[in-house]
Design a protein around this motif. Structure first.
Motif, PDB file in Angstrom:
ATOM      1  N   GLU A 233       0.837  -1.208   0.000  1.00  0.00           N
ATOM      2  CA  GLU A 233       0.000   0.000   0.000  1.00  0.00           C
ATOM      3  C   GLU A 233       0.871   1.257   0.000  1.00  0.00           C
ATOM      4  O   GLU A 233       0.592   2.219  -0.726  1.00  0.00           O
ATOM      5  CB  GLU A 233      -0.932  -0.004   1.212  1.00  0.00           C
TER       6      GLU A 233
ATOM      7  N   ALA B 206       3.953   1.503  -1.105  1.00  0.00           N
ATOM      8  CA  ALA B 206       4.592   1.601  -2.429  1.00  0.00           C
ATOM      9  C   ALA B 206       3.615   2.176  -3.447  1.00  0.00           C
ATOM     10  O   ALA B 206       3.971   3.037  -4.260  1.00  0.00           O
ATOM     11  CB  ALA B 206       5.083   0.227  -2.876  1.00  0.00           C
ATOM     12  N   TYR B 207       2.358   1.734  -3.385  1.00  0.00           N
ATOM     13  CA  TYR B 207       1.332   2.248  -4.298  1.00  0.00           C
ATOM     14  C   TYR B 207       1.102   3.738  -4.059  1.00  0.00           C
ATOM     15  O   TYR B 207       1.025   4.532  -4.997  1.00  0.00           O
ATOM     16  CB  TYR B 207       0.031   1.471  -4.115  1.00  0.00           C
TER      17      TYR B 207
ATOM     18  N   ARG C 245       3.090   5.919  -2.849  1.00  0.00           N
ATOM     19  CA  ARG C 245       4.263   6.730  -3.178  1.00  0.00           C
ATOM     20  C   ARG C 245       4.460   6.889  -4.682  1.00  0.00           C
ATOM     21  O   ARG C 245       5.256   7.726  -5.111  1.00  0.00           O
ATOM     22  CB  ARG C 245       5.512   6.096  -2.570  1.00  0.00           C
ATOM     23  N   LYS C 246       3.747   6.087  -5.470  1.00  0.00           N
ATOM     24  CA  LYS C 246       3.881   6.183  -6.918  1.00  0.00           C
ATOM     25  C   LYS C 246       3.575   7.590  -7.403  1.00  0.00           C
ATOM     26  O   LYS C 246       2.763   8.298  -6.821  1.00  0.00           O
ATOM     27  CB  LYS C 246       2.890   5.223  -7.610  1.00  0.00           C
ATOM     28  N   ASP C 247       4.216   7.974  -8.460  1.00  0.00           N
ATOM     29  CA  ASP C 247       3.963   9.274  -9.086  1.00  0.00           C
ATOM     30  C   ASP C 247       4.048  10.430  -8.098  1.00  0.00           C
ATOM     31  O   ASP C 247       3.174  11.296  -8.049  1.00  0.00           O
ATOM     32  CB  ASP C 247       2.599   9.277  -9.786  1.00  0.00           C
ATOM     33  N   ASN C 248       5.105  10.404  -7.286  1.00  0.00           N
ATOM     34  CA  ASN C 248       5.339  11.469  -6.300  1.00  0.00           C
ATOM     35  C   ASN C 248       4.173  11.678  -5.342  1.00  0.00           C
ATOM     36  O   ASN C 248       3.850  12.806  -4.978  1.00  0.00           O
ATOM     37  CB  ASN C 248       5.688  12.794  -6.997  1.00  0.00           C
ATOM     38  N   GLY C 249       3.541  10.599  -4.951  1.00  0.00           N
ATOM     39  CA  GLY C 249       2.473  10.679  -3.966  1.00  0.00           C
ATOM     40  C   GLY C 249       1.112  11.055  -4.524  1.00  0.00           C
ATOM     41  O   GLY C 249       0.198  11.372  -3.767  1.00  0.00           O
TER      42      GLY C 249
ATOM     43  N   ALA D 183      -1.172   9.183  -5.781  1.00  0.00           N
ATOM     44  CA  ALA D 183      -2.191   8.259  -5.269  1.00  0.00           C
ATOM     45  C   ALA D 183      -2.586   8.624  -3.838  1.00  0.00           C
ATOM     46  O   ALA D 183      -3.763   8.567  -3.487  1.00  0.00           O
ATOM     47  CB  ALA D 183      -1.691   6.822  -5.331  1.00  0.00           C
TER      48      ALA D 183
END
Length: 93
Positions: free
Chosen positions: A30, A32-33, A35-39, A41
């Motif tokens: 969760e 890692a998800y 944190r994707k695209d500079n947060g 999500a």
């Protein structure tokens, strides 16, 4: 040929250990998800932190239950191992 049958406490400990590992792995995924695209999500997910909190609470509850079924002498042995490992962690030899 004989096979060892686990005691109820061993089976419970095994299930609780799996519960702990599952929740910790779910939290890692969760995070890692999120944190994707500079947060991005994290900013878009309304319940992101609530989901993480629920996973953490479930893991903590399982740890508490797990420790209640581990024999006290085994907990003491684990503490001694951790303490001795910690003493060597700062050395550079």
């Amino acid at each position: 040929k004989t096979t060892a049958t686990p005691k109820n406490s061993q089976s419970l400990a095994y299930l609780l250990r799996n519960e702990i590992l599952t929740n910790v792995e779910d939290m890692r995924a969760e995070i890692a998800y999120l944190r994707k695209d500079n947060g991005l999500a994290l900013r878009q997910e309304e319940n992101a932190t609530q989901d993480l909190l629920q996973m953490a609470v479930a893991a903590q509850k399982a740890v508490t239950e797990y420790l209640s079924v581990v024999p006290p002498n085994e907990i003491e042995q684990a503490r001694q191992i951790i303490a001795s490992a910690g003493k060597g962690a700062g050395s550079s030899s």
